[in-house]
Design a protein around this motif. Structure first.
Motif, PDB file in Angstrom:
ATOM      1  N   ARG A 102      47.185  73.103  53.283  1.00 32.17           N
ATOM      2  CA  ARG A 102      47.332  74.430  52.652  1.00 32.17           C
ATOM      3  C   ARG A 102      47.690  75.480  53.692  1.00 32.17           C
ATOM      4  NH1 ARG A 102      47.915  75.498  47.269  1.00 32.17           N
ATOM      5  NH2 ARG A 102      46.456  74.263  46.015  1.00 32.17           N
ATOM      6  N   GLU A 151      51.384  75.218  54.785  1.00 26.66           N
ATOM      7  CA  GLU A 151      52.314  75.766  53.785  1.00 26.66           C
ATOM      8  C   GLU A 151      52.273  77.288  53.770  1.00 26.66           C
ATOM      9  OE1 GLU A 151      50.936  73.527  50.258  1.00 26.66           O
ATOM     10  OE2 GLU A 151      53.026  72.914  50.070  1.00 26.66           O
ATOM     11  N   ILE A 160      54.159  78.610  57.025  1.00 25.36           N
ATOM     12  CA  ILE A 160      55.615  78.504  57.005  1.00 25.36           C
ATOM     13  C   ILE A 160      56.206  79.260  55.829  1.00 25.36           C
ATOM     14  CG2 ILE A 160      57.570  76.924  56.973  1.00 25.36           C
ATOM     15  CD1 ILE A 160      56.008  74.815  58.237  1.00 25.36           C
ATOM     16  N   GLY A 161      55.418  79.371  54.715  1.00 25.18           N
ATOM     17  CA  GLY A 161      55.943  80.055  53.537  1.00 25.18           C
ATOM     18  C   GLY A 161      56.877  79.177  52.711  1.00 25.18           C
ATOM     19  N   VAL A 162      56.685  77.876  52.830  1.00 25.49           N
ATOM     20  CA  VAL A 162      57.536  76.927  52.105  1.00 25.49           C
ATOM     21  C   VAL A 162      56.613  75.878  51.503  1.00 25.49           C
ATOM     22  CG1 VAL A 162      59.154  75.019  52.513  1.00 25.49           C
ATOM     23  CG2 VAL A 162      59.599  77.248  53.522  1.00 25.49           C
ATOM     24  N   ALA A 163      56.941  75.440  50.292  1.00 30.37           N
ATOM     25  CA  ALA A 163      56.134  74.376  49.683  1.00 30.37           C
ATOM     26  C   ALA A 163      56.578  73.039  50.275  1.00 30.37           C
ATOM     27  CB  ALA A 163      56.282  74.385  48.177  1.00 30.37           C
ATOM     28  N   LEU A 164      55.687  72.373  50.958  1.00 34.63           N
ATOM     29  CA  LEU A 164      55.970  71.084  51.587  1.00 34.63           C
ATOM     30  C   LEU A 164      55.460  69.940  50.728  1.00 34.63           C
ATOM     31  CD1 LEU A 164      54.735  72.135  55.130  1.00 34.63           C
ATOM     32  CD2 LEU A 164      57.105  72.014  54.357  1.00 34.63           C
ATOM     33  N   LEU A 165      54.601  70.266  49.772  1.00 31.72           N
ATOM     34  CA  LEU A 165      53.910  69.251  48.994  1.00 31.72           C
ATOM     35  C   LEU A 165      54.040  69.566  47.517  1.00 31.72           C
ATOM     36  CD1 LEU A 165      51.031  69.553  51.429  1.00 31.72           C
ATOM     37  CD2 LEU A 165      52.018  67.317  50.952  1.00 31.72           C
ATOM     38  N   ASP A 166      54.138  68.498  46.750  1.00 34.65           N
ATOM     39  CA  ASP A 166      54.270  68.613  45.313  1.00 34.65           C
ATOM     40  C   ASP A 166      52.943  68.172  44.707  1.00 34.65           C
ATOM     41  OD1 ASP A 166      56.803  67.398  42.995  1.00 34.65           O
ATOM     42  OD2 ASP A 166      54.889  68.411  42.665  1.00 34.65           O
ATOM     43  N   THR A 220      57.730  67.332  49.199  1.00 35.37           N
ATOM     44  CA  THR A 220      58.982  67.881  48.686  1.00 35.37           C
ATOM     45  C   THR A 220      60.099  67.491  49.661  1.00 35.37           C
ATOM     46  OG1 THR A 220      58.697  69.899  49.966  1.00 35.37           O
ATOM     47  CG2 THR A 220      57.774  69.864  47.739  1.00 35.37           C
ATOM     48  N   GLU A 233      61.703  69.507  51.548  1.00 28.20           N
ATOM     49  CA  GLU A 233      61.400  70.203  52.801  1.00 28.20           C
ATOM     50  C   GLU A 233      60.295  69.470  53.560  1.00 28.20           C
ATOM     51  OE1 GLU A 233      62.995  73.322  50.025  1.00 28.20           O
ATOM     52  OE2 GLU A 233      61.509  71.721  49.897  1.00 28.20           O
ATOM     53  N   HIS A 265      61.670  66.532  55.328  1.00 22.50           N
ATOM     54  CA  HIS A 265      62.442  67.001  56.493  1.00 22.50           C
ATOM     55  C   HIS A 265      61.500  67.267  57.664  1.00 22.50           C
ATOM     56  CE1 HIS A 265      65.549  69.096  58.728  1.00 22.50           C
ATOM     57  NE2 HIS A 265      64.794  70.165  58.800  1.00 22.50           N
ATOM     58  N   LEU A 266      60.433  68.013  57.375  1.00 18.33           N
ATOM     59  CA  LEU A 266      59.491  68.330  58.450  1.00 18.33           C
ATOM     60  C   LEU A 266      58.788  67.061  58.937  1.00 18.33           C
ATOM     61  CD1 LEU A 266      58.038  70.357  60.253  1.00 18.33           C
ATOM     62  CD2 LEU A 266      56.383  70.692  58.399  1.00 18.33           C
TER      63      LEU A 266
END
Lengths: 292, 292
Positions: free
Chosen positions: A43, A46, A49-55, A64, A66, A69-70
């Motif tokens: 949490r 995320e 970074i301000g990006v949702a990495l997890l669904d 996700t 992204e 990618h990370l």
DNA sequence: ATCCATATGTAATTCCAGCTTACATAAGAG
DNA sequence: CTCTTATGTAAGCTGGAATTACATATGGAT
């Protein structure tokens, strides 16, 4: 590199572990923390970074695009770091222990005992460097020096290994049966000196006997010096410990003894020692205690 | 990957910063910590790996061969990680904000105001997706939905944007001058309904008027619905806010008003919003406060 | 040779990021 | 419908990381 905008490394580590395992409980096991810690770090990452990495739309967490990618970048990044750390730890094991010591110490004390070290530590390779001059202890160079003296030298760690005085000695046949020679008289005899040392010259000089007035001086390596001594080729200064048995049995005559507290020291750098260097120095200490 | 044998990441970070700057004070500045913290972490790292990474024989700290080796790996590793994090933060900026909304809201409320958003935020691209059905808010998909209703829907965040009641309206010429129609009477007239919604059918049903007994119903997109309403093609249910001016000026007759607290909501996922999504939703909220 | 500036090291102490614990929530299988 | 499994949350704890204050040592300048 902009360190201050990087997310906390703990959050990146947690994410990398989750990406590997795809399960927060397993990721926690991999890092030896609870699943709750993983959840919180994910949490936090995320949010940073301000990006949702997890669904989170299904029961099982997934990455996700992204996030994938990370995850690849973290695998590459942390993987490179881990490989380098592992290489270093391993190469530290593999590099021989570089020991600088006089050849008389090598010949008289160390070489006879070396089979014991070989048997106990076949995995530790040694370089026995017969050097006399002051050497600089540097990582990648000389690891440890064994030096005779008072110890307490600055910039290094010194530990007394073997306390033994210096003695002036000669073979009986060189002395013609006499034992009460003055230094001036002795100066008329041939002298042997271990190459790279100044013990003999110094001793004579300290007793007012100038250089170059006698039957000559020969400098030679420590292992040959003792042979020459025993065969009557000259007077010399040496460490009593190496010839105690010869003295006891009358093969060598002790003419003078230096009344001081000097001895052989284990000299190491102040920085942390590689494990194999420790193995060697610990063995030296044990050997000097158990042997008589 | 074997996380548990990796040195603490803080020590690796300190070493990487020192390797960049070659000075413990500057490394501290780079990480926003004191030089003492760097010094301690460097020591901790050497102790953990068991290898000398730093040469302390001169005044200035320098790296050993092993230290240079590790420094390169850390530069690659942390560099890859930092690049990926930066890419993600940036690409989050670049992807358009995907907004799901009814076309009546788009046509009546948003489109007239959009030039203001364009001027204020040229860097934020939008996708205005005219959808009616319930959409799932997923990363990479719909970022935000604007929906009419009571709010409080589970699994999402809901924030009231515009509270406005529904009204039943028709053009004067369709009503032939009368204003006091009963629901049953109104059911005999033609009706218009926004495609994908059920407001009109629901209203009639709730008043005991069965389906299919009237002059017919036409479903059409929101922007065309208001044109048809104004031209007298049918009775409809719509949000009063969109046609307040028409009602005030007598171009549209308000027959009934629904006495409730519903309105348009900004619906977002519970996970953290990308910055650009926040920019858009914050603009929406400001716009609704400043405009009358 | 002495003094001073600079660079790094150390240890006691503080503090907060990271973690644990305990429970809650929700999805999915049976 | 029940139970298992997976993840989430919040209050509280703790030890790793950092600060602070001073010490030590090197090297440059005089």
């Amino acid at each position: 590199m902009d360190w201050l905008n990087l997310p906390p490394l703990a959050t990146l580590r947690a994410f990398a572990a989750f990406a590997e395992k795809r399960n927060v409980v397993d990721a926690g096991v991999a890092l030896n923390v609870s699943h709750a810690a993983i959840s919180q770090q994910l949490r936090a990452l995320e949010k940073h970074i301000g990006v949702a990495l997890l669904d989170r739309s299904c029961k099982a967490l997934t990455l996700t695009g992204e996030g994938e990618h990370l995850a690849r970048a973290l695998q590459l990044g942390f993987g490179a770091i881990a490989a380098a750390v592992s290489d270093l730890a391993r190469s530290g094991q593999d590099r021989p222990v570089h020991v600088s010591l006089t050849s008389s110490f090598a010949a008289s004390w160390l070489m006879p005992r070396l089979p014991g070290f070989r048997a106990a530590h076949p995995e530790v390779n040694l370089i026995l460097d017969p050097t006399y001059e002051v050497v600089e202890l540097r990582p990648g160079g000389v690891d440890v020096a064994i030096r005779y003296g008072a110890g307490g030298w600055p910039g290094v760690e010194c530990e007394m290994l073997l306390q033994t005085p210096m003695v002036i000695v000669a073979a009986p046949k060189l002395l013609g049966g006499r034992k009460d020679w003055s230094p001036a008289e002795l100066a008329q005899l041939p002298w042997l000196e271990e190459i790279g040392t100044t013990e003999a010259s110094k001793w004579l000089s300290e007793r007012g006997v100038g250089p170059k007035r006698g039957a000559g001086r020969t400098q030679l390596p420590g292992n040959l010096l003792l042979d020459g001594l025993r065969s009557g080729q000259g007077v010399t200064v040496t460490v009593r410990h190496f010839i105690e048995a010869d003295i006891r049995e009358g093969r060598i005559i002790e003419l003078f003894v230096e009344p001081d507290t000097r001895g052989y020291h284990i000299v190491t750098p102040k920085s942390p020692l590689r494990p194999t260097v420790k193995t060697f120095t610990n063995w030296l200490k044990r050997e000097v205690r158990t042997a008589k």
